[in-house]
Design a protein around this motif. Sequence first.
Motif, short mmCIF file in Angstrom:
data_model
loop_
_atom_site.label_atom_id
_atom_site.label_comp_id
_atom_site.label_asym_id
_atom_site.label_seq_id
_atom_site.Cartn_x
_atom_site.Cartn_y
_atom_site.Cartn_z
N ALA A 189 26.62 67.09 40.91
CA ALA A 189 25.75 66.51 41.93
C ALA A 189 26.45 66.55 43.27
O ALA A 189 27.69 66.57 43.34
N PRO A 190 25.71 66.62 44.39
CA PRO A 190 26.35 66.56 45.69
C PRO A 190 27.11 65.23 45.85
O PRO A 190 26.74 64.20 45.27
N SER A 191 28.17 65.27 46.61
CA SER A 191 28.95 64.05 46.86
C SER A 191 29.40 64.05 48.30
O SER A 191 29.82 65.08 48.83
N PHE A 192 29.26 62.89 48.93
CA PHE A 192 29.73 62.71 50.29
C PHE A 192 31.20 62.30 50.26
O PHE A 192 31.63 61.57 49.37
N PRO A 193 31.98 62.78 51.24
CA PRO A 193 33.41 62.47 51.23
C PRO A 193 33.71 60.98 51.43
O PRO A 193 34.78 60.51 51.04
N LYS A 194 32.82 60.26 52.04
CA LYS A 194 33.04 58.83 52.29
C LYS A 194 31.89 58.03 51.69
O LYS A 194 30.75 58.51 51.62
N GLY A 195 32.21 56.81 51.33
CA GLY A 195 31.18 55.96 50.74
C GLY A 195 30.16 55.50 51.76
O GLY A 195 29.02 55.22 51.40
N GLU A 196 30.56 55.42 53.03
CA GLU A 196 29.63 55.03 54.09
C GLU A 196 30.10 55.63 55.40
O GLU A 196 31.27 55.99 55.56
N ILE A 197 29.15 55.74 56.34
CA ILE A 197 29.42 56.32 57.64
C ILE A 197 29.09 55.27 58.70
O ILE A 197 28.03 54.62 58.63
N ARG A 198 30.01 55.13 59.64
CA ARG A 198 29.81 54.13 60.69
C ARG A 198 29.83 54.82 62.05
O ARG A 198 30.66 55.69 62.31
N PHE A 199 28.89 54.41 62.89
CA PHE A 199 28.83 54.88 64.26
C PHE A 199 28.74 53.69 65.20
O PHE A 199 28.07 52.68 64.90
N GLU A 200 29.41 53.82 66.32
CA GLU A 200 29.27 52.86 67.41
C GLU A 200 28.67 53.62 68.58
O GLU A 200 29.32 54.48 69.18
#
Length: 888
Positions: free
Chosen positions: A124-135
């Motif tokens: 399955a596809p997997s993202f390198p980080k569990g969450e993404i944060r932007f300011e």
Amino acid sequence: MAFFVMWHGAVFFMIMSRYAVKGQISYSIPEEIPKGSIVGNISQGLGLDLKRLNSGKARIFAGDNRRFVGLNKEKGILLTEEKIDREALCAKTTPCALHLQLILENPMQWYDVTVEIIDINDNAPSFPKGEIRFEISETAVTGARFMLENAIDLDVGTNSHLSYSLKPTDNFVLSSQAQTDGDRNMEMVLQKALDRENKEKLSLMLTAVDGGEPSLTSTVRIHVTVLDANDNPPVFSQRVYKATFAENTPKDTVIASVSASDADEGSNAIITYYMSSTGDVNDLFTVDTRSGDIRLKGSADFEKASRYQFNIQARDQGGLSDSCKVIIDLTDINDNKPIISIVSMSNFISEQSRPGTVVAMLNVNDFDSGMNGRVHCYRNDNIPFTIASSSSFFSLQTEQELDREKEAEYNISVICSDEGVPALSSSVSLRVQISDVNDNAPVFEKSNHEAFVVENNTPGLSIFTVKASDADWNQNARVSYILEDSTVSGVSVSSYVSVHPDSGLITAVRSFDYETLKDFHFRVKAQDGGSPPLSSNVTVKITVQDQNDNAPQVLYPVQTGASVVAEIVPRAADVGYLVTKVVAVDVDSGQNAWLSYKLQKAADRALFEVGLQNGEIRTVRQVTDKDAVKQKLTVVVEDNGQPSRSAVVSINVAVADSFPEVLSEFTDFTHEKQYNDSLTFYLVLALAAVSFLFITCVVVIISVKIYRWRQSRFLYQSNLPVIPYYPPQYADTGVTGTLPHGYNYEVCMTTDSRKSDCKFSTLGGQSVLVVDPSFTETMQHTIKKNCSIDGLRITESQKPPNTDWRFPPNQRPGPSGQHRFHTLQQRWTPYEKSRAGARPEEAGAGAGVIAGTGPWPNPPTEAEQLQAMMAAANEERNTHRFETSGRK
């Protein structure tokens, strides 16, 4: 698990794609199939008997010593010996295949076996980080882009094709940007301005879906914190950064450096660099968060990966960011020696073994790539063995037939070296013993031969030599050459060429003609002196080359001696007027048949030109009245051979507006060919002199006419009588043969002599010309005939001569003899000088002289004789034109 069980039970598990050509067979199986699954029936695929598999001690050889596939010799099938994970075996490399060898002995044989591992959608596809944060600042304009990290799918092909969706889409939408290398960057695009006072934090869900069946998904949560007042994002100086380094580069070396700038001030202008990448990239490279320097963190190995690509994000304190792509290429270093493994070896070999008999089989591997991993094996000199290669396998083979009497044993050193700089090598020693006799057939140097011979050669010319060699000794190595019987164009080939039995020299028996025979084939057999003899043959092609032995042939215009053909060019012809076209052919070929046309001789070179390639004759300027009517052109047609050959064609051109005019000028064309150039020069000179005298006379006559016309007007106005005087006409009744009547010529000339107007009148002894004020009466008691031909007006009046007025031949004034001109000389005497005199009829007929007081004409002067000659010539010419026009 149910998915894998379904694959295990499927029939196509056995063979998805199979082919076997010349000792090679391939199979395709999906990954993750259970241990013991059938790969394929190798016995049927290679056409091998099960007994051969058992007697030959068949076994599967794997170069990396890892057994994924085994052989069941009793059934002749290939089985998996463990579960195969394509991602662990090949990662992203496609196609993923196992390269095996099936080894047989007694006699020694091997076959290449390729097993391709087909990817299934098991990751399955997997993202390198569990969450993404932007300011993100609330001043971010609509259309601002924010880089998102792509998901990773370890599968390949369509199973790794990912699609993304973003929810909710109140403020942001998802955008995909294609890169130059084919990858796509995912960006979150602001479509509605942020309002920190309204909502300070946003939460989005990014979903990745692969292209497998069934598809697998992965999600990551995006947290957006809205900041205040930063309105300028960082900007990289380049969108793509590239760098190259060698695989032996030490750690902590700066590989590349990225740089971004921010137009803001203070804390909003402080930029921090982040590397957004996955997998081995984070283990191998690191980026300095302040300077942007990219350093080598681990040990790079070209044999594992040759290129690395990742993104670097520059983010300021206000949360605005920009991204760039970094491409780093790794160069290979020759740091691996070739590894030689003896797969099989024969200690004894018969000298009857044919060339190419395998003595030993070696497996050579070099883990380097490119030139550094390209291996060449060679053996020590002065031995009759050679090394042949097939993939990573090398076989030591006999190069020629062996002779035990010369050498009973060979110690062979095989050296394998790569092509790196500096090159690395390994070696192995082999001992081979030879036993008893051998045999070899003659072998030609080439399978096909081609020779060239120029046509018109002399018989007996040496054309080509065929050469065959025999690895045998003494009588068995003696080669004789024989011309095999065949036909060329229905004739035996021996009538064309012959072959010397000892040297193989091929000679020509006859002279060849390219236009008849361009090439032919025959076979030559080489036979040795053994018993029984062995032989081989070769095909020889003889190509006849063209020689410039044919001159061009003019097809048009046709040159005949019976008549003259002329091309007519109107005087109103424009520049570029097509007069005619010379058409010629050359039976030669190639450049020998390339024809060019040149104007060799022309009456006026400034009027005509000929096309160099097409042979078209055209005018190069406007035709004028000064251009001669007759134009004779000589065109030379020349080919491009060495030496060149040519043909000459003569073309008659008439510059005229009417056909009768052409005929009058071209009646003597057939006679001109008999005259030489010097005679032509004198004729032209004479014509010029006569024309000058003729024009002078015309001017004088016109002046006299004008003068008389003025005198007649004067007499009419003064009412004085005018007594015209007519000289006597001469009649010849003797033996001189002249006409019994005279001619009066009235010449009306124009600028064009062809349109001159001439009147002929014959007056009897009692003809009277009466001139009255009305000028309406003319000669009386005459018979008149009028003819008009193309502007030529002829008026002839005839009346029987008055026999009472004659002179004896010896008393006639003027030129004597039978070739004199009979012309009526008309003179006008002014009124004050006129005299009265009796007409000839009134004088005595037998007096021999004319009585009376009137003046008697003197003998004609030279000018009058010339005028009479010109009038006679003009009469003859106009008569000819009249007859010609009548025939038309």
